[in-house]
Design a protein around this motif. Structure first.
Motif, mmCIF file in Angstrom:
data_model
loop_
_atom_site.group_PDB
_atom_site.id
_atom_site.type_symbol
_atom_site.label_atom_id
_atom_site.label_comp_id
_atom_site.label_asym_id
_atom_site.label_seq_id
_atom_site.Cartn_x
_atom_site.Cartn_y
_atom_site.Cartn_z
ATOM 1 N N THR A 130 0.832 -1.209 0.000
ATOM 2 C CA THR A 130 0.000 0.000 0.000
ATOM 3 C C THR A 130 0.864 1.255 0.000
ATOM 4 O O THR A 130 0.362 2.362 0.124
ATOM 5 C CB THR A 130 -0.925 0.014 1.227
ATOM 6 N N GLU A 131 2.161 1.066 -0.158
ATOM 7 C CA GLU A 131 3.096 2.190 -0.116
ATOM 8 C C GLU A 131 2.975 3.037 -1.384
ATOM 9 O O GLU A 131 3.004 2.524 -2.500
ATOM 10 C CB GLU A 131 4.521 1.673 0.017
ATOM 11 N N THR A 132 2.802 4.318 -1.213
ATOM 12 C CA THR A 132 2.731 5.243 -2.352
ATOM 13 C C THR A 132 3.976 6.125 -2.367
ATOM 14 O O THR A 132 3.891 7.329 -2.574
ATOM 15 C CB THR A 132 1.455 6.105 -2.257
ATOM 16 N N PHE A 133 5.107 5.491 -2.135
ATOM 17 C CA PHE A 133 6.358 6.225 -2.003
ATOM 18 C C PHE A 133 6.718 6.982 -3.277
ATOM 19 O O PHE A 133 6.608 6.458 -4.384
ATOM 20 C CB PHE A 133 7.499 5.268 -1.655
ATOM 21 N N GLU A 134 7.139 8.219 -3.109
ATOM 22 C CA GLU A 134 7.702 9.012 -4.195
ATOM 23 C C GLU A 134 8.914 9.753 -3.649
ATOM 24 O O GLU A 134 8.869 10.285 -2.539
ATOM 25 C CB GLU A 134 6.685 10.044 -4.713
ATOM 26 N N PRO A 135 10.013 9.789 -4.388
ATOM 27 C CA PRO A 135 11.184 10.523 -3.912
ATOM 28 C C PRO A 135 10.900 12.018 -3.842
ATOM 29 O O PRO A 135 10.097 12.549 -4.621
ATOM 30 C CB PRO A 135 12.254 10.200 -4.966
ATOM 31 N N ARG A 136 11.556 12.686 -2.933
ATOM 32 C CA ARG A 136 11.412 14.133 -2.785
ATOM 33 C C ARG A 136 12.753 14.808 -3.068
ATOM 34 O O ARG A 136 13.812 14.231 -2.810
ATOM 35 C CB ARG A 136 10.909 14.488 -1.378
ATOM 36 N N PHE A 137 12.680 15.996 -3.586
ATOM 37 C CA PHE A 137 13.899 16.702 -3.963
ATOM 38 C C PHE A 137 14.740 17.027 -2.734
ATOM 39 O O PHE A 137 14.221 17.430 -1.693
ATOM 40 C CB PHE A 137 13.552 17.992 -4.713
ATOM 41 N N LYS A 138 16.048 16.829 -2.909
ATOM 42 C CA LYS A 138 17.011 17.129 -1.863
ATOM 43 C C LYS A 138 17.967 18.204 -2.347
ATOM 44 O O LYS A 138 18.072 18.478 -3.548
ATOM 45 C CB LYS A 138 17.818 15.869 -1.506
ATOM 46 N N ILE A 139 18.697 18.780 -1.396
ATOM 47 C CA ILE A 139 19.757 19.728 -1.741
ATOM 48 C C ILE A 139 20.812 19.022 -2.587
ATOM 49 O O ILE A 139 21.144 17.864 -2.340
ATOM 50 C CB ILE A 139 20.378 20.312 -0.455
ATOM 51 N N ASN A 140 21.302 19.723 -3.601
ATOM 52 C CA ASN A 140 22.302 19.224 -4.555
ATOM 53 C C ASN A 140 21.749 18.251 -5.581
ATOM 54 O O ASN A 140 22.520 17.657 -6.336
ATOM 55 C CB ASN A 140 23.499 18.586 -3.835
ATOM 56 N N ASP A 141 20.431 18.077 -5.614
ATOM 57 C CA ASP A 141 19.850 17.285 -6.701
ATOM 58 C C ASP A 141 20.049 17.998 -8.029
ATOM 59 O O ASP A 141 20.000 19.235 -8.105
ATOM 60 C CB ASP A 141 18.348 17.060 -6.470
ATOM 61 N N ILE A 142 20.260 17.210 -9.064
ATOM 62 C CA ILE A 142 20.344 17.751 -10.422
ATOM 63 C C ILE A 142 19.054 17.390 -11.133
ATOM 64 O O ILE A 142 18.684 16.210 -11.206
ATOM 65 C CB ILE A 142 21.561 17.176 -11.168
#
Length: 256
Positions: free
Chosen positions: A45-57
């Motif tokens: 049931t996980e709806t995981f999505e990555p979130r923007f971090k510092i130093n992301d391109i």
């Protein structure tokens, strides 16, 4: 049979027993998901999505029916005969410097949330029904410790599980501790340390089952690996002592 042969045979048996004692490994220590029952169903049931971090391109491409209108928002840099789209860096304040719109804060947003934010800003004054495509270009994870091929692995998509990352690294070696795998995660300068047990189905409920960009996975050595580091020295010492005792005994018996 001579006394010397008897003593040599006993020495061989003793050495074999020592090797078995130092190398014995319980099945319980190495089997994954031991508490999963036959035909048991685990619904994700996980709806995981990555979130923007510092130093992301970040790669951003905007499209509409009016290609000319989108040109200011799809800047390119000349690389010889062809142009290459400009990527954007999430700075220490969590912003990207986007053409025309200026500073836009992406830190902590998911890709879908960032798309909606840009769509709202562009639709307001500049474009009609823009379609936004955003990708995180630096999505990679590091796997270290007792795995077959430790290293940094680039993820083509934006979602990977810890099991998939360990698979990329060739899985754990027999010397890797499976019940205490460490995941180090950094977000906005704050590091979290989470340990997971690969031998339990509770792994699927862990907050680090799905990895984020730049996560670090460390597999520590188990007791057999630690003891094995000095095991050769101990076994050599035991052999020397045993040989000395047997030789001394043989000499004593022979003289009698």
């Amino acid at each position: 049979m001579t006394l010397t042969n008897i003593l040599n045979i006993r020495l061989v048996y003793l050495l074999c027993a020592l090797m078995v004692a130092t190398s014995c490994k319980s099945k319980k220590d190495i089997v994954y998901f031991q508490n999963v029952k036959d035909f048991e169903t685990i619904v994700d049931t996980e709806t995981f999505e990555p979130r923007f971090k510092i130093n992301d391109i970040v790669s951003i491409y905007v499209s509409t029916f009016n290609l000319e209108a989108t040109r200011p928002f799809n800047l390119v840099k000349n690389t010889g005969s062809t142009g290459q789209e400009i990527d954007y860096l999430v700075d220490m304040d969590g912003n990207i410097d986007y053409p025309v719109l200026g500073k836009i804060k992406l830190l902590g947003l998911t890709v879908e949330e960032a798309k909606e934010l840009l769509k709202e800003k562009l639709s307001k004054d500049y474009l009609k029904d823009p379609v936004i495509n955003i990708r995180i270009l630096n999505f990679r994870v590091t796997v270290a410790g007792e795995v077959r091929t430790p290293g940094v692995y680039v993820v083509s998509g934006e979602r990977i599980t810890i099991l998939e990352a360990l698979g990329l690294a060739g899985d754990l070696t027999i010397k890797g501790r499976r019940d205490n795998v460490l995941v180090v995660r950094d977000f906005a300068g704050t590091k979290t340390y989470t340990r997971v047990d690969l031998t339990s189905k509770e792994l699927f409920n862990s907050p680090v089952y799905y990895l984020t960009q730049n996560d670090y996975i460390y597999v520590e050595p188990n007791n057999s690996a630690i003891s094995g580091a000095s095991g050769d020295l101990r076994i050599g010492t035991i052999i020397s002592i045993t040989s000395f005792i047997l030789t001394t005994t043989l000499i004593f018996v022979t003289r009698k």
